[in-house]
Scaffold this motif. Structure first.
Motif, PDB file in Angstrom:
ATOM      1  N   ASN A  49      77.755   7.377  -9.761  1.00 40.87           N
ATOM      2  CA  ASN A  49      77.161   8.446  -8.942  1.00 40.87           C
ATOM      3  C   ASN A  49      76.079   7.912  -8.004  1.00 40.87           C
ATOM      4  OD1 ASN A  49      78.870  10.397  -9.934  1.00 40.87           O
ATOM      5  ND2 ASN A  49      77.404  11.181 -11.444  1.00 40.87           N
TER       6      ASN A  49
ATOM      7  N   TRP B 124      81.826  15.287 -13.955  1.00 37.35           N
ATOM      8  CA  TRP B 124      80.718  14.968 -13.063  1.00 37.35           C
ATOM      9  C   TRP B 124      79.851  13.846 -13.600  1.00 37.35           C
ATOM     10  CZ3 TRP B 124      75.486  15.373 -14.245  1.00 37.35           C
ATOM     11  CH2 TRP B 124      75.204  15.943 -15.503  1.00 37.35           C
ATOM     12  N   SER B 125      79.698  13.778 -14.903  1.00 35.78           N
ATOM     13  CA  SER B 125      78.832  12.765 -15.504  1.00 35.78           C
ATOM     14  C   SER B 125      79.578  11.480 -15.829  1.00 35.78           C
ATOM     15  CB  SER B 125      78.216  13.307 -16.789  1.00 35.78           C
ATOM     16  OG  SER B 125      79.230  13.499 -17.772  1.00 35.78           O
TER      17      SER B 125
ATOM     18  N   ARG C 105      77.591  14.012  -7.045  1.00 39.25           N
ATOM     19  CA  ARG C 105      77.401  13.773  -8.481  1.00 39.25           C
ATOM     20  C   ARG C 105      77.681  15.016  -9.320  1.00 39.25           C
ATOM     21  NH1 ARG C 105      72.528  14.264  -6.042  1.00 39.25           N
ATOM     22  NH2 ARG C 105      70.950  15.658  -6.951  1.00 39.25           N
TER      23      ARG C 105
END
Length: 125
Positions: free
Chosen positions: A74, A53-54, A30
């Protein structure tokens, strides 16, 4: 090391859609930027799409903008590439990759350090 396994490729007619999936192992997934790349016969590997990543930031190659969408879940450790309005020039082996030191949606191939084995996409006219 992040282990990546792609799936969802196939042989299709122009104009249809495919969704590629990339399942990742590793608890740090994540935190990594993720990308999709492709390599057509006789050509260099090229970036297709990247996601932060988000999931809040994405980037696309000009050739796929408006047709492809990258996303990630994620919780499922999975990245997706939704490919719509496929064209014969989209024919390639598609690779998923992780950039463990990067969190933003980068299209720079050299920063990606974990790669999947690839999944073949063939688009016929």
């Amino acid at each position: 090391q992040v282990q990546l396994v792609e799936s969802g490729g196939g042989s299709v007619q122009a104009g249809v859609s495919l969704r590629l999936s990339c399942a990742a192992s590793g608890s740090t997934f994540r935190f990594h930027a993720m990308g999709w790349f492709r390599q057509a016969p006789g050509k260099d590997r090229e970036p297709v799409a990247a996601i932060s990543w988000s999931g809040g930031s994405t980037n696309y190659a000009d050739s796929v903008k408006g047709r492809f969408t990258i996303s990630r879940d994620n919780a499922k450790r999975t990245v997706y590439l939704q490919m719509n309005s496929l064209k014969p020039e989209d024919t390639a082996v598609y690779y998923c990759a992780a950039a463990r030191a990067i969190t933003e949606a980068t299209m720079i191939t050299d920063v990606y350090d974990s790669w999947g084995q690839g999944t073949q996409v063939i688009v016929s006219s």
